[in-house]
Design a protein around this motif. Structure first.
Motif, PDB file in Angstrom:
ATOM      1  N   PRO A 150     -16.015   0.143  16.337  1.00  0.00           N
ATOM      2  CA  PRO A 150     -16.548  -0.816  15.354  1.00  0.00           C
ATOM      3  C   PRO A 150     -17.031  -0.115  14.081  1.00  0.00           C
ATOM      4  O   PRO A 150     -16.986   1.112  13.980  1.00  0.00           O
ATOM      5  CB  PRO A 150     -17.733  -1.407  16.114  1.00  0.00           C
ATOM      6  N   PRO A 176     -10.049   3.214  14.409  1.00  0.00           N
ATOM      7  CA  PRO A 176     -11.415   2.886  13.962  1.00  0.00           C
ATOM      8  C   PRO A 176     -11.418   1.518  13.278  1.00  0.00           C
ATOM      9  O   PRO A 176     -10.353   0.971  12.966  1.00  0.00           O
ATOM     10  CB  PRO A 176     -11.723   3.987  12.941  1.00  0.00           C
ATOM     11  N   PRO A 207      -5.860  -3.110  10.802  1.00  0.00           N
ATOM     12  CA  PRO A 207      -6.560  -4.242  11.403  1.00  0.00           C
ATOM     13  C   PRO A 207      -6.430  -4.342  12.912  1.00  0.00           C
ATOM     14  O   PRO A 207      -5.481  -3.846  13.514  1.00  0.00           O
ATOM     15  CB  PRO A 207      -5.905  -5.454  10.728  1.00  0.00           C
ATOM     16  N   ALA A 213      -4.368  -4.901  18.860  1.00  0.00           N
ATOM     17  CA  ALA A 213      -3.705  -5.694  19.900  1.00  0.00           C
ATOM     18  C   ALA A 213      -2.558  -4.901  20.519  1.00  0.00           C
ATOM     19  O   ALA A 213      -2.333  -4.975  21.735  1.00  0.00           O
ATOM     20  CB  ALA A 213      -3.202  -6.999  19.301  1.00  0.00           C
ATOM     21  N   LEU A 251     -19.875  -4.105  24.536  1.00  0.00           N
ATOM     22  CA  LEU A 251     -19.913  -5.285  23.665  1.00  0.00           C
ATOM     23  C   LEU A 251     -21.314  -5.495  23.085  1.00  0.00           C
ATOM     24  O   LEU A 251     -22.099  -4.558  23.021  1.00  0.00           O
ATOM     25  CB  LEU A 251     -19.416  -6.488  24.456  1.00  0.00           C
ATOM     26  N   GLY A 252     -21.592  -6.709  22.688  1.00  0.00           N
ATOM     27  CA  GLY A 252     -22.816  -6.960  21.929  1.00  0.00           C
ATOM     28  C   GLY A 252     -24.066  -7.079  22.785  1.00  0.00           C
ATOM     29  O   GLY A 252     -24.040  -6.880  24.006  1.00  0.00           O
ATOM     30  N   GLY A 253     -25.163  -7.427  22.115  1.00  0.00           N
ATOM     31  CA  GLY A 253     -26.434  -7.595  22.807  1.00  0.00           C
ATOM     32  C   GLY A 253     -27.318  -8.582  22.066  1.00  0.00           C
ATOM     33  O   GLY A 253     -27.114  -8.858  20.875  1.00  0.00           O
ATOM     34  N   PHE A 387     -26.695  -9.861  14.264  1.00  0.00           N
ATOM     35  CA  PHE A 387     -26.298  -8.545  13.761  1.00  0.00           C
ATOM     36  C   PHE A 387     -26.762  -8.311  12.316  1.00  0.00           C
ATOM     37  O   PHE A 387     -26.043  -7.764  11.480  1.00  0.00           O
ATOM     38  CB  PHE A 387     -24.783  -8.372  13.877  1.00  0.00           C
TER      39      PHE A 387
HETATM   40  N1  LIG Z   1     -22.337  -1.937  23.344  1.00  0.00           N
HETATM   41  C1  LIG Z   1     -22.255  -0.999  22.417  1.00  0.00           C
HETATM   42  O1  LIG Z   1     -22.480   0.171  22.679  1.00  0.00           O
HETATM   43  C2  LIG Z   1     -21.890  -1.364  21.011  1.00  0.00           C
HETATM   44  C3  LIG Z   1     -21.967  -0.379  20.029  1.00  0.00           C
HETATM   45  C4  LIG Z   1     -21.655  -0.700  18.708  1.00  0.00           C
HETATM   46  C5  LIG Z   1     -21.271  -2.009  18.389  1.00  0.00           C
HETATM   47  N2  LIG Z   1     -21.203  -2.943  19.347  1.00  0.00           N
HETATM   48  C6  LIG Z   1     -20.846  -4.333  19.000  1.00  0.00           C
HETATM   49  O2  LIG Z   1     -19.836  -4.350  18.006  1.00  0.00           O
HETATM   50  C7  LIG Z   1     -19.929  -5.546  17.243  1.00  0.00           C
HETATM   51  C8  LIG Z   1     -19.830  -5.215  15.763  1.00  0.00           C
HETATM   52  O3  LIG Z   1     -18.678  -4.546  15.480  1.00  0.00           O
HETATM   53  P1  LIG Z   1     -17.386  -5.234  14.812  1.00  0.00           P
HETATM   54  O4  LIG Z   1     -17.789  -6.396  13.959  1.00  0.00           O
HETATM   55  O5  LIG Z   1     -16.585  -4.133  14.225  1.00  0.00           O
HETATM   56  O6  LIG Z   1     -16.651  -5.818  16.088  1.00  0.00           O
HETATM   57  P2  LIG Z   1     -15.192  -6.426  16.172  1.00  0.00           P
HETATM   58  O7  LIG Z   1     -15.007  -6.874  17.573  1.00  0.00           O
HETATM   59  O8  LIG Z   1     -14.929  -7.387  15.077  1.00  0.00           O
HETATM   60  O9  LIG Z   1     -14.252  -5.169  15.853  1.00  0.00           O
HETATM   61  C9  LIG Z   1     -14.321  -3.991  16.608  1.00  0.00           C
HETATM   62  C10 LIG Z   1     -12.968  -3.302  16.559  1.00  0.00           C
HETATM   63  O10 LIG Z   1     -12.014  -4.139  17.209  1.00  0.00           O
HETATM   64  C11 LIG Z   1     -10.874  -4.303  16.385  1.00  0.00           C
HETATM   65  N3  LIG Z   1     -10.235  -5.573  16.702  1.00  0.00           N
HETATM   66  C12 LIG Z   1     -10.431  -6.787  16.124  1.00  0.00           C
HETATM   67  N4  LIG Z   1      -9.621  -7.722  16.706  1.00  0.00           N
HETATM   68  C13 LIG Z   1      -8.916  -7.077  17.663  1.00  0.00           C
HETATM   69  C14 LIG Z   1      -7.940  -7.491  18.627  1.00  0.00           C
HETATM   70  N5  LIG Z   1      -7.514  -8.749  18.702  1.00  0.00           N
HETATM   71  N6  LIG Z   1      -7.435  -6.574  19.477  1.00  0.00           N
HETATM   72  C15 LIG Z   1      -7.852  -5.291  19.431  1.00  0.00           C
HETATM   73  N7  LIG Z   1      -8.767  -4.834  18.543  1.00  0.00           N
HETATM   74  C16 LIG Z   1      -9.305  -5.728  17.675  1.00  0.00           C
HETATM   75  C17 LIG Z   1     -11.442  -4.190  14.976  1.00  0.00           C
HETATM   76  O11 LIG Z   1     -10.421  -3.908  14.056  1.00  0.00           O
HETATM   77  C18 LIG Z   1     -12.437  -3.065  15.145  1.00  0.00           C
HETATM   78  O12 LIG Z   1     -11.787  -1.825  15.112  1.00  0.00           O
HETATM   79  C19 LIG Z   1     -21.252  -6.161  17.625  1.00  0.00           C
HETATM   80  O13 LIG Z   1     -21.044  -7.227  18.498  1.00  0.00           O
HETATM   81  C20 LIG Z   1     -21.979  -5.021  18.331  1.00  0.00           C
HETATM   82  O14 LIG Z   1     -22.968  -5.436  19.230  1.00  0.00           O
HETATM   83  C21 LIG Z   1     -21.495  -2.655  20.649  1.00  0.00           C
END
Ligand SMILES: NC(=O)c1ccc[n+]([C@@H]2O[C@H](COP(=O)([O-])OP(=O)(O)OC[C@H]3O[C@@H](n4cnc5c(N)ncnc54)[C@H](O)[C@@H]3O)[C@@H](O)[C@H]2O)c1
Ligand SMILES: C[N+](C)(C)CC=O
Length: 489
Positions: A150, A176, A207, A213, A251-253, A387
Motif C-alpha cells: 500500500p 508497490p 495499477p 490482479a 488488511l485494515g483496522g 484512514f
Molecule cells: N494490516 C497491516 O499491516 C496494514 C499495513 C498498512 C496498510 N494497511 C491497510 O491498507 C489500506 C490502505 O492502503 P491502500 O489504500 O493502498 O489499499 P488498497 O487496497 O487500495 O491498495 C493496496 C495495493 O493493492 C493494489 N490493488 C488494488 N486493487 C487491486 C486488485 N484488484 N488486485 C490486486 N491488487 C490491487 C493497489 O494498487 C495497491 O498496490 C488500509 O486499509 C490500511 O489499513 C494494512
C-alpha cells in the motif's frame, strides 16, 4: 525528467505499452517523478522471469548462510542511503522526515532480523512410531511470490515481505502502490547492488486492477502476500483460489483504545494523540476509537481538544511540522465525506472537522486533526476505517462494557488498554480479539514480534518467526531403513 523503470529479469525496462504515470507530492501537488506504467503483459513477463529463476536458478539452493549475508548487505546499503531514502519517502507520502528516518531504521532492522534467521533452521527430527524408519521435517521456500503493497508505509511494508522472502530462498515479483513507488524502486537497485541474482527480484509498477490482479490470478505464482484495504483483500483472496495459492493478507483496522479512570491521565491523553495523529492517521493500527470511562470522559476530552489545537500542520521537510497532508485528493475527499456522514449520524465535532485555512496549505491534501464525541458503535463513523486524522469517542461504565465496545467491529488488528491496575489490564487483553494489544502504550511494532489481524483484519502474520514461516513450505521426509515386501495383496 527521466522515466523511472521497472525491473524484470535483472534489467531496468520501460513497460511494453510505453505508458507513464506522474508521481505527485501530496504537500503541493508538484510532479516529483515520472515512472513507467506496466500492464498485465509486463506482469506476466516478470512472473515468467521469477518462475525461471526459481525453477532453474540456484537461489533456492544457495546455502542459507550466503543468502543471509546478502540480506545483511541490503541492510547495510539501506543504512548507507538512509537520508536519501527518508527524503524520498517524505516527498512521496507527505510524512515528516523525522518519521521517515525512523521508518528507515525499522526497515534496516527488518532486513537484519531475517538475515539472522536465514540459517538458523536445522529442521526437526521426529521420533518415528514405525520400526526401522526415520522421520524428519524440513522447510523449503514456497516458490514464486507475488507481493502487493500500500501507499501509507511504502518501503516499510515492502521490507516485511522482501526480507523474509529472500532469506527463505524464494523468487518474487513486487507491485508497490502506484502512487508511492519511489523508495521501492530505489531499494530494488540496492538489492541488485547487494548481489541478489538476476530474475530473483522483479518489480512492476502500475495499477492494482490490472497488474495486481494478474499477480493474484496467475497460476505460476505460488504465494500472494498483500497489504492493503479489506475490499481489495477480498478480491485477491478470490483470485488466489485459481491455483489455491498460499495467501497472506494484512488488511485494515478500526482500533479501540480503552482508557480507565485509574490510568495515568497525562500519558493516556498524550498516547491517544500519538495513536491517531501520526502520519495523519493513515496507519492500519491507528487508535481511531477512544473508549473512555464515563467518570473522566469530560476532563479527558477537554484535555485532548486543548492538545489537538496545538498540532502544527505543514511540510514534512519543515522541522516544526507535526502532521503532514493526506496522500491524495481522492483520499482527502473520502475523509471529508466520512466526517460529514458522522455528523449526520449525530457525532459532535469537538475540534477540527474540516480543512485548515492557512494559505500555505491550500495546495496540499490537508485535513485538520479531528475529535468526534457523542459516538456509538451503531454509527458508520465508528465502524468504518476512515484512514485519516479523526478519532471517535465513546463512553463506558463497566469493564465488561469497555471490552464489548472494543470488540464490536469486523476488524481485529490492534487495540490498547490504559490502566494502572495490571489485573484489569490482563483481563481486558484476554478478551480483546486483536492481533496486537498494547498495555499503556500505542502503535509499537518491531521485527521480533508477529504482526497481523484477527477477524477481517487479515490472514497470517508478518514479522517474527511466523514472518519467515509464511515464505516456507513444510516437508516431512520418512525413510524406511529396512525396505522389504509388505505382502498386503
Ligand atoms: N494490516 C497491516 O499491516 C496494514 C499495513 C498498512 C496498510 N494497511 C491497510 O491498507 C489500506 C490502505 O492502503 P491502500 O489504500 O493502498 O489499499 P488498497 O487496497 O487500495 O491498495 C493496496 C495495493 O493493492 C493494489 N490493488 C488494488 N486493487 C487491486 C486488485 N484488484 N488486485 C490486486 N491488487 C490491487 C493497489 O494498487 C495497491 O498496490 C488500509 O486499509 C490500511 O489499513 C494494512
Ligand atoms: C503496520 N504498520 C503499523 C507499520 C503500518 C500500518 O499501516
Amino acid at each position: 525528467m527521466n522515466i523511472k523503470k521497472q525491473l524484470i529479469d535483472g534489467s531496468w525496462v520501460t513497460s511494453k505499452s510505453n505508458a507513464t504515470r506522474d508521481i505527485i507530492n501530496p504537500f503541493n501537488q508538484e510532479v516529483i517523478a515520472k515512472v513507467t506504467e506496466s500492464d498485465e503483459a509486463d506482469a506476466k513477463t516478470a512472473i515468467v522471469a521469477a518462475r525461471k529463476a526459481f525453477d532453474q536458478g540456484d537461489w533456492a539452493t544457495t546455502p542459507a548462510t550466503v543468502r543471509g549475508k546478502i540480506v545483511h548487505k541490503i541492510a547495510d546499503l539501506i543504512e548507507r542511503d538512509k537520508e536519501e531514502l527518508a527524503e524520498l519517502e517524505s516527498l512521496n507520502t507527505g510524512k515528516t522526515v523525522e518519521e521517515s528516518l525512523g521508518d528507515m531504521d525499522d526497515i534496516a532492522g527488518v532486513f537484519r532480523y531475517f538475515a539472522e534467521m536465514a540459517d538458523k533452521d536445522g529442521g526437526e527430527i521426529i521420533e518415528s512410531p514405525i520400526p526401522n524408519s526415520t522421520s524428519r521435517v524440513i522447510h523449503e521456500p514456497v516458490g514464486v511470490c507475488g507481493q502487493i503493497t500500500p501507499w501509507n508505509y511504502p518501503l516499510l511494508q515492502a521490507s516485511w515481505k522482501l526480507a523474509p522472502a529472500l532469506a527463505a530462498g524464494n523468487t518474487l515479483v513486487m507491485k508497490p502502490s502506484e502512487i508511492t513507488p519511489l523508495t521501492s524502486i530505489k531499494v530494488f537497485e540496492l538489492m541488485q547492488e547487494a548481489g541478489v541474482p538476476q530474475g530473483v527480484i522483479n518489480l512492476v509498477l502500475g495499477p492494482g486492477n490490472s497488474i495486481g490482479a494478474e499477480l493474484s490470478n496467475n497460476d505460476d505464482v505460488d504465494l500472494i502476500s498483500f497489504t492493503g484495504g479489506i475490499e481489495t483483500g477480498k478480491k485477491i483472496m478470490q483470485a488466489a483460489s485459481s491455483n489455491v495459492k498460499n495467501l497472506a493478507l494484512e488488511l485494515g483496522g478500526k482500533n479501540p483504545n480503552i482508557v480507565f479512570a485509574d490510568a495515568e491521565f497525562e500519558t493516556a491523553v498524550d498516547q491517544a494523540m500519538n495513536a491517531v495523529f501520526f502520519h495523519a492517521g493513515q496507519i492500519c493500527s491507528a487508535g481511531t476509537r477512544l473508549i473512555i470511562e464515563e467518570s473522566i470522559h469530560d476532563d479527558f476530552v477537554e484535555a485532548l481538544v486543548d492538545r489537538v489545537n496545538t498540532i502544527k500542520l505543514g511540510s514534512g521537510f519543515d522541522e516544526s511540522t507535526q502532521m503532514g497532508p493526506l496522500i491524495s485528493k481522492e483520499h482527502l475527499n473520502k475523509v471529508i465525506n466520512y466526517v460529514e456522514n458522522g455528523k449526520k449520524e449525530g457525532a459532535t465535532v469537538a475540534v477540527g472537522g474540516g480543512r485548515p485555512d492557512q494559505p500555505g496549505l491550500q495546495n496540499g491534501f490537508f485535513y485538520l486533526p479531528t475529535v468526534l464525541t457523542n459516538c456509538s458503535t451503531d454509527m458508520r463513523v465508528v465502524q468504518d476505517e476512515g484512514f485519516g486524522p479523526v478519532i471517535t469517542v465513546e463512553k463506558f461504565t463497566t469493564e465488561e462494557e469497555a471490552i464489548q465496545l472494543a470488540n464490536d467491529s469486523i476488524y481485529g488488528l490492534s487495540g490498547g488498554v490504559f490502566t494502572n491496575d495490571i489485573g484489569k489490564a490482563e483481563r481486558c487483553v484476554a478478551k480483546m480479539r486483536m492481533g496486537t494489544v498494547w498495555i499503556n502504550d500505542v502503535n509499537l511494532y518491531f521485527p521480533h514480534a508477529p504482526w497481523g489481524g484477527y477477524k477481517q483484519s487479515g490472514i497470517g502474520r508478518e514479522l517474527g518467526k511466523t514472518g519467515l514461516e509464511e515464505y516456507q513450505e513444510t516437508k516431512h521426509i520418512f525413510q524406511n531403513l529396512k525396505p522389504e515386501p509388505v505382502n498386503w495383496f
